[in-house]
Design a protein around this motif. Structure first.
Motif, short mmCIF file in Angstrom:
data_model
loop_
_atom_site.label_atom_id
_atom_site.label_comp_id
_atom_site.label_asym_id
_atom_site.label_seq_id
_atom_site.Cartn_x
_atom_site.Cartn_y
_atom_site.Cartn_z
N MET A 16 0.84 -1.20 0.00
CA MET A 16 0.00 0.00 0.00
C MET A 16 0.88 1.26 0.00
O MET A 16 0.62 2.21 -0.74
CB MET A 16 -0.94 0.01 1.20
N GLN A 21 -0.71 4.45 -1.39
CA GLN A 21 -2.07 4.27 -0.86
C GLN A 21 -2.11 4.30 0.66
O GLN A 21 -3.16 4.11 1.25
CB GLN A 21 -2.66 2.95 -1.38
N ARG A 22 -0.95 4.53 1.27
CA ARG A 22 -0.85 4.62 2.72
C ARG A 22 0.37 5.47 3.04
O ARG A 22 1.31 5.52 2.24
CB ARG A 22 -0.69 3.21 3.31
N PRO A 89 -3.19 -5.28 -7.88
CA PRO A 89 -4.14 -4.93 -6.81
C PRO A 89 -5.19 -6.02 -6.57
O PRO A 89 -5.60 -6.22 -5.42
CB PRO A 89 -4.79 -3.64 -7.32
N LYS A 96 -6.44 -9.66 1.31
CA LYS A 96 -6.96 -8.91 2.45
C LYS A 96 -8.35 -9.40 2.86
O LYS A 96 -8.67 -9.37 4.04
CB LYS A 96 -6.93 -7.41 2.15
N ASP A 107 -8.12 -0.88 4.02
CA ASP A 107 -7.31 -1.07 2.82
C ASP A 107 -8.15 -1.55 1.64
O ASP A 107 -7.90 -1.15 0.50
CB ASP A 107 -6.18 -2.07 3.09
N THR A 110 -9.69 1.36 0.00
CA THR A 110 -8.67 2.08 -0.77
C THR A 110 -8.31 1.33 -2.05
O THR A 110 -8.10 1.94 -3.10
CB THR A 110 -7.41 2.29 0.10
N LEU A 111 -8.24 0.01 -1.96
CA LEU A 111 -7.85 -0.82 -3.11
C LEU A 111 -8.91 -0.92 -4.19
O LEU A 111 -8.58 -1.04 -5.38
CB LEU A 111 -7.53 -2.24 -2.63
#
Length: 153
Positions: A16, A21-22, A89, A96, A107, A110-111
């Motif tokens: 991420m 993304q993080r 992704p 996840k 997450d 976000t993904l």
């Protein structure tokens, strides 16, 4: 460890972070098992930079999808002794879901926009293909639809 080469398949929070993304992570999770003889080198880096001895770990290997290929991952970094690969992704998304940690829900939201799924049903089918041994979850499509809904907000 001179002369030893290592392949890390970076997943989790480090994936991420690598993909912007993080903003931070505590460790680097590899979906590829690390050889035990690397423990000393990992410990030296940890000591030198005041990190946990688990800063690089292979705990995520247990969550690697049965239908995924290490070779299909993109090379993110490479030198003579280290190769770091990153999966698509979609692979991270199903991992996840399978792991199901509280941070994973955030997450997943976000993904979702980064994934190539054609909707929640497609993502649920990808999960079932990746983990055919997982128990059937009648609410999986609904859960993914909620994730997708939250991603759209």
């Amino acid at each position: 460890m001179l002369g030893t080469s290592v392949q890390v398949v970076m997943v989790g929070g480090a994936w991420m972070l690598w993909h912007s993304q993080r903003t931070s992570t505590r460790d680097v999770d590899s979906a590829r098992r690390l050889r035990p003889e690397l423990e000393g080198a990992i410990g030296k880096v940890a000591e030198r930079h005041d990190l946990s001895n688990r800063w690089l770990n292979d705990s995520a290997a247990a969550f690697w999808p049965s239908n995924a290929s290490y070779e299909a991952c993109r090379v993110a970094y490479q030198n003579s002794n280290l190769e770091v690969r990153t999966p698509d992704p979609d692979v991270i998304f199903v991992m996840k879901i399978y792991r199901a940690d509280p941070q994973d829900r955030e997450d997943l939201v976000t993904l979702w926009p980064l994934c190539g799924f054609n909707g929640p049903e497609d993502a649920a089918a990808a999960f079932r293909n990746a983990y055919p041994h997982a128990p059937e979850d009648e609410y999986l499509v609904d859960y993914i639809a909620d994730v997708a809904g939250d991603a759209a907000v």
